[in-house]
Design a protein around this motif. Structure first.
Motif, mmCIF file in Angstrom:
data_model
loop_
_atom_site.group_PDB
_atom_site.id
_atom_site.type_symbol
_atom_site.label_atom_id
_atom_site.label_comp_id
_atom_site.label_asym_id
_atom_site.label_seq_id
_atom_site.Cartn_x
_atom_site.Cartn_y
_atom_site.Cartn_z
ATOM 1 N N THR A 1 13.017 19.559 5.438
ATOM 2 C CA THR A 1 13.170 19.016 3.235
ATOM 3 C C THR A 1 12.102 19.108 3.341
ATOM 4 O O THR A 1 11.083 18.276 3.575
ATOM 5 C CB THR A 1 14.219 18.008 3.219
ATOM 6 N N PHE B 1 13.300 5.987 2.528
ATOM 7 C CA PHE B 1 13.722 7.817 3.225
ATOM 8 C C PHE B 1 12.399 7.441 4.197
ATOM 9 O O PHE B 1 12.805 8.008 5.892
ATOM 10 C CB PHE B 1 12.587 8.529 2.270
ATOM 11 N N LEU C 1 12.718 12.826 -4.579
ATOM 12 C CA LEU C 1 13.686 13.900 -5.096
ATOM 13 C C LEU C 1 13.390 14.819 -3.795
ATOM 14 O O LEU C 1 12.419 15.253 -3.515
ATOM 15 C CB LEU C 1 13.822 15.336 -5.689
ATOM 16 N N VAL C 2 15.055 15.145 -3.187
ATOM 17 C CA VAL C 2 14.816 15.684 -1.951
ATOM 18 C C VAL C 2 15.729 17.146 -1.478
ATOM 19 O O VAL C 2 16.931 17.077 -2.495
ATOM 20 C CB VAL C 2 16.154 15.170 -0.801
ATOM 21 N N THR C 3 14.771 18.214 -1.481
ATOM 22 C CA THR C 3 15.739 19.377 -1.720
ATOM 23 C C THR C 3 15.605 20.310 -0.080
ATOM 24 O O THR C 3 14.871 19.851 0.309
ATOM 25 C CB THR C 3 15.205 20.601 -3.174
ATOM 26 N N ALA D 1 16.530 17.957 -10.913
ATOM 27 C CA ALA D 1 17.639 18.249 -9.976
ATOM 28 C C ALA D 1 18.566 18.705 -10.700
ATOM 29 O O ALA D 1 19.431 19.903 -10.242
ATOM 30 C CB ALA D 1 18.106 17.116 -8.954
ATOM 31 N N VAL E 1 9.985 16.570 -0.565
ATOM 32 C CA VAL E 1 10.204 15.624 -0.694
ATOM 33 C C VAL E 1 9.296 15.425 -1.471
ATOM 34 O O VAL E 1 8.157 15.683 -1.804
ATOM 35 C CB VAL E 1 9.979 14.431 0.339
ATOM 36 N N ARG F 1 19.404 17.669 -1.724
ATOM 37 C CA ARG F 1 19.919 17.010 -0.708
ATOM 38 C C ARG F 1 19.942 15.428 -1.291
ATOM 39 O O ARG F 1 20.928 14.426 -1.051
ATOM 40 C CB ARG F 1 18.949 17.236 0.111
ATOM 41 N N GLU F 2 19.029 15.070 -2.373
ATOM 42 C CA GLU F 2 19.345 13.156 -2.756
ATOM 43 C C GLU F 2 17.830 13.610 -3.677
ATOM 44 O O GLU F 2 17.152 13.417 -4.214
ATOM 45 C CB GLU F 2 18.548 12.619 -1.254
ATOM 46 N N VAL F 3 18.834 11.992 -4.470
ATOM 47 C CA VAL F 3 18.064 12.053 -6.216
ATOM 48 C C VAL F 3 18.374 10.594 -6.270
ATOM 49 O O VAL F 3 18.641 10.018 -5.990
ATOM 50 C CB VAL F 3 18.575 12.944 -6.843
ATOM 51 N N ARG F 4 16.637 9.812 -5.976
ATOM 52 C CA ARG F 4 16.205 8.351 -6.455
ATOM 53 C C ARG F 4 16.174 7.892 -7.398
ATOM 54 O O ARG F 4 15.050 8.359 -7.804
ATOM 55 C CB ARG F 4 16.010 8.040 -4.885
ATOM 56 N N GLU G 1 15.906 12.833 -12.536
ATOM 57 C CA GLU G 1 17.128 13.996 -12.630
ATOM 58 C C GLU G 1 16.711 14.908 -13.158
ATOM 59 O O GLU G 1 17.658 15.501 -13.010
ATOM 60 C CB GLU G 1 17.784 12.822 -13.183
#
Length: 292
Positions: free
Chosen positions: A32, A4, A82-84, A51, A34, A67-70, A48
């Protein structure tokens, strides 16, 4: 280097965040939020779960887009992430003290509607969310009571045996009242003005944040959180008016059930008095409740 950060994102701590894990990121002109799950207390699927919860309630409540989940990658040494999207608005804890009674009532109505919507999302059983599919893992049955679990910690913070016995008796009465509600629902579990964004002009809720403690539980839990510390009469009237409009519960009954449901949080917080201002304030309030 974390992928990231390698992508060119700059991170700044999110104002008001206490976890030390939440940042505002600026990458490619887009801002965003994070969340980096580095604390070992987080469950394996924490990112998860959050999200999935955001996707579940989106359209019913104002929550950020994911936006993204890792997932956590132990081999690479990378934590879950987690990105929102970054939502607009002013934190409710900053806004409420600036409002006159009319504004306090309007804000109360807005945040009360959030609690009412959550309480209207039924679940089959109480428990913690175990994975990204929001599988409910039931809370353990039997064993020590909630007060017994925290008796040692409370005693270390100066609670006498008499006060602890009074707390246990009060808790039993509260549980009897809670048992009159025969259902469970989605619970945010940290629903207070600090975790709500509002438009300072319209006083509409623009964001419901920080779903870290969400679970399936008693429908009055979030209402209790909203009324725990913020007791301005106009604000309380607004909160309870929205609740009654959706669920039909009268103000006196709703306040009693909300206070009973919030005892779980007050006991746990009081067991950590001194660790942060919220825990210390909760301990003071719990002592006042028991001695009253």
């Amino acid at each position: 280097m974390d992928p990231f950060l390698a992508a060119g994102a700059s991170l700044e701590p999110l104002e008001g965040g206490w976890s030390g894990e939440t940042f505002v990121a600026d990458a490619g002109g887009e801002r965003t939020v994070v969340r980096i799950y580095v604390d070992p207390r987080h469950p394996e699927h924490a990112a998860e779960i959050t999200a999935s919860l955001l996707r579940l309630v989106r359209g019913l409540l104002p929550v950020p887009k994911v936006r993204e989940v890792r997932r956590v990658d132990p081999e690479a040494g990378l934590p879950a992430l987690l990105v929102t999207e970054l939502l607009p608005g002013t934190r409710g804890d900053l806004l409420l003290p600036t409002l006159d009674p009319a504004g306090q009532r309007r804000m109360g109505e807005a945040v009360g509607e959030v609690a009412a919507v959550l309480a209207g999302m039924p679940t089959l059983r109480a428990g913690a969310y175990a994975d990204g599919d929001l599988t409910i893992e039931p809370f353990p049955a039997g064993g020590p009571t909630w007060v017994e679990l925290h008796r040692g910690s409370l005693a270390e913070h100066g609670w006498s045996a008499a006060d602890l016995d009074a707390l246990a008796a009060h808790f039993d009465r509260a549980q009897d009242l809670l048992d009159t509600v025969g259902r469970t629902s989605l619970v945010h579990s940290d629903l207070n003005p600090k975790n709500l964004l509002l438009d300072p002009g319209t006083l509409e809720v623009t964001g419901v944040l920080d779903w870290e403690f969400a679970h399936s539980g008693h429908p009055f839990t979030d209402l209790g959180n909203l009324l725990r510390f913020d007791r301005q009469p106009a604000y309380v009237e607004g909160v309870l008016a929205s609740w009654r409009a959706r669920h039909g519960t009268g103000p006196d009954e709703a306040r009693a059930l909300a206070a009973a449901a919030d005892l779980y949080a007050l006991v746990e917080l009081a067991s950590r008095a001194g660790s942060n201002p919220v825990a210390t304030r909760a301990a003071e309030q719990l002592r006042a409740v028991v001695r009253a």
